[in-house]
Design a protein around this motif. Structure first.
Motif, short mmCIF file in Angstrom:
data_model
loop_
_atom_site.label_atom_id
_atom_site.label_comp_id
_atom_site.label_asym_id
_atom_site.label_seq_id
_atom_site.Cartn_x
_atom_site.Cartn_y
_atom_site.Cartn_z
N LYS A 1 0.83 -1.21 0.00
CA LYS A 1 0.00 0.00 0.00
C LYS A 1 0.88 1.26 0.00
O LYS A 1 0.61 2.22 -0.72
CB LYS A 1 -0.92 -0.01 1.23
CG LYS A 1 -2.23 0.72 1.04
CD LYS A 1 -3.28 0.27 2.03
CE LYS A 1 -2.87 0.52 3.49
NZ LYS A 1 -3.92 0.17 4.45
N SER A 2 1.93 1.23 0.80
CA SER A 2 2.84 2.38 0.88
C SER A 2 3.62 2.56 -0.41
O SER A 2 3.82 3.69 -0.87
CB SER A 2 3.81 2.21 2.06
OG SER A 2 3.09 2.17 3.27
N LEU A 3 4.05 1.46 -1.00
CA LEU A 3 4.79 1.54 -2.27
C LEU A 3 3.94 2.17 -3.37
O LEU A 3 4.45 2.92 -4.22
CB LEU A 3 5.26 0.15 -2.71
CG LEU A 3 6.56 -0.36 -2.09
CD1 LEU A 3 6.77 -1.82 -2.41
CD2 LEU A 3 7.76 0.48 -2.55
N GLU A 4 2.65 1.88 -3.34
CA GLU A 4 1.75 2.45 -4.35
C GLU A 4 1.67 3.97 -4.24
O GLU A 4 1.41 4.67 -5.22
CB GLU A 4 0.35 1.82 -4.22
CG GLU A 4 0.28 0.40 -4.79
CD GLU A 4 -0.99 -0.34 -4.37
OE1 GLU A 4 -1.85 0.27 -3.70
OE2 GLU A 4 -1.11 -1.53 -4.71
N LYS A 5 1.89 4.48 -3.03
CA LYS A 5 1.84 5.93 -2.80
C LYS A 5 3.21 6.59 -2.91
O LYS A 5 3.33 7.81 -2.78
CB LYS A 5 1.28 6.22 -1.39
CG LYS A 5 -0.19 5.93 -1.21
CD LYS A 5 -0.70 6.52 0.09
CE LYS A 5 -0.35 5.65 1.28
NZ LYS A 5 -0.87 6.17 2.55
N SER A 6 4.24 5.79 -3.10
CA SER A 6 5.61 6.30 -3.03
C SER A 6 5.98 7.17 -4.23
O SER A 6 5.36 7.07 -5.29
CB SER A 6 6.60 5.15 -2.90
OG SER A 6 6.65 4.39 -4.10
N ILE A 7 7.00 8.01 -4.02
CA ILE A 7 7.49 8.89 -5.09
C ILE A 7 9.00 8.72 -5.25
O ILE A 7 9.67 8.16 -4.38
CB ILE A 7 7.15 10.38 -4.80
CG1 ILE A 7 7.74 10.82 -3.45
CG2 ILE A 7 5.65 10.62 -4.84
CD1 ILE A 7 7.57 12.31 -3.13
N SER A 8 9.52 9.21 -6.36
CA SER A 8 10.97 9.13 -6.60
C SER A 8 11.69 10.20 -5.77
O SER A 8 11.06 11.15 -5.27
CB SER A 8 11.26 9.36 -8.08
OG SER A 8 10.99 10.72 -8.42
N ILE B 1 10.24 6.97 -1.99
CA ILE B 1 10.07 7.80 -0.80
C ILE B 1 8.60 7.84 -0.39
O ILE B 1 7.73 8.03 -1.24
CB ILE B 1 10.54 9.25 -1.05
CG1 ILE B 1 11.83 9.31 -1.86
CG2 ILE B 1 10.62 10.04 0.25
CD1 ILE B 1 13.09 8.93 -1.19
N VAL B 2 8.36 7.72 0.93
CA VAL B 2 7.01 7.97 1.47
C VAL B 2 7.13 8.86 2.70
O VAL B 2 8.17 8.92 3.35
CB VAL B 2 6.26 6.66 1.86
CG1 VAL B 2 5.86 5.87 0.64
CG2 VAL B 2 7.07 5.81 2.83
N LEU B 3 6.04 9.55 3.01
CA LEU B 3 6.02 10.44 4.17
C LEU B 3 5.49 9.71 5.40
O LEU B 3 4.54 8.93 5.31
CB LEU B 3 5.15 11.67 3.88
CG LEU B 3 5.66 12.53 2.70
CD1 LEU B 3 4.68 13.65 2.39
CD2 LEU B 3 7.05 13.12 2.99
N ARG B 4 6.14 9.96 6.51
CA ARG B 4 5.82 9.24 7.76
C ARG B 4 4.36 9.41 8.19
O ARG B 4 3.66 8.44 8.45
CB ARG B 4 6.74 9.74 8.88
CG ARG B 4 6.55 9.00 10.19
CD ARG B 4 7.34 9.62 11.31
NE ARG B 4 6.73 10.85 11.77
CZ ARG B 4 7.13 11.51 12.86
NH1 ARG B 4 8.15 11.07 13.56
NH2 ARG B 4 6.53 12.62 13.22
N ASP B 5 3.92 10.67 8.26
CA ASP B 5 2.58 10.93 8.82
C ASP B 5 1.46 10.42 7.92
O ASP B 5 0.34 10.23 8.38
CB ASP B 5 2.40 12.43 9.08
CG ASP B 5 3.31 12.92 10.21
OD1 ASP B 5 4.03 12.08 10.79
OD2 ASP B 5 3.31 14.13 10.51
N GLU B 6 1.76 10.20 6.64
CA GLU B 6 0.76 9.65 5.72
C GLU B 6 0.77 8.12 5.71
O GLU B 6 -0.10 7.50 5.09
CB GLU B 6 1.02 10.16 4.29
CG GLU B 6 0.74 11.64 4.12
CD GLU B 6 1.07 12.13 2.72
OE1 GLU B 6 1.38 11.29 1.84
OE2 GLU B 6 1.03 13.36 2.50
#
Length: 205
Positions: free
Chosen positions: A7-14, A109-114
């Motif tokens: 789920k987090s990978l799907e929201k991740s960015i470069s 990259i993903v954001l912690r609070d999200e």
């Protein structure tokens, strides 16, 4: 766990998208994260300048480069961060330089609070410390290792100070910034090549 990571990978960015985001937030007097305090906004501005500097100046030795390039296990490095985090501003550009040297490494990259579920699955001493890298083997989908929030020498430096004084003081935090500036990312490079050697011993032969 697998579904949380997926789920987090799907929201991740470069990394480049993340850098553009931080620059935009700094220009707009804003910050990532749930809190938008003046202090965190100022840290985001400072960190944008720090990362810009490190993006240009981080150097990787030929010896380290050879080790990094010989790592041939397809991996995703999922990095949890926030724009206001001081340690992240020093560490992330170095991790990116390492990942750029090897097409088998996909840095996301993903954001912690999200991503609270992801963060809570990878706490450091019970805390939501960032930056944190989760290393995932692409073939099996398994987590092979984690890295962060600080390079090994900085971690020891912080631990010794906490053991002696109980908590980190503003003066110590300033000293830690000096340590990062003096080290120039070399300890992060050493740590990451050491992990690669553990995962694939032929890297260090």
């Amino acid at each position: 766990m697998d579904s949380i990571i997926k789920k987090s990978l799907e929201k991740s960015i470069s990394y480049n998208t993340y850098r553009s985001l931080v620059k935009q937030l700094a220009d707009e007097d804003s910050t990532t994260g749930l809190e938008k305090t003046e202090a965190l906004i100022n840290y985001t501005k400072l960190n944008d300048r720090r990362m810009k500097r490190w993006d240009k100046t981080v150097k990787i030795s030929e010896e380290a480069k050879n080790k990094i390039e010989s790592f041939n296990e397809a991996s995703t490095w999922l990095l949890i961060t926030e724009s206001w985090c001081g340690d992240a501003a020093h560490v992330m550009p170095v991790i990116n330089k390492v990942a750029e040297l090897n097409e088998n490494i996909n840095l996301r990259i993903v954001l912690r609070d999200e991503n609270p579920e992801l963060m809570d699955a990878f706490l450091t001493n019970g805390g939501r410390a960032i930056p944190k890298v989760i290393m995932i083997d692409n073939e099996s989908g398994k987590v092979t290792n984690t890295y962060g929030p600080r390079p090994s020498e900085a971690t020891n430096y912080v631990s010794r100070f906490k053991a002696k004084y109980g908590k980190l003081t503003p003066e110590f935090k300033e000293d830690l910034q000096h340590w990062y500036n003096k080290d120039k990312g070399q300890n992060v490079i050493e740590d990451l090549t050491e992990i690669m050697c553990q995962l694939q011993p032929t890297v260090c032969l």
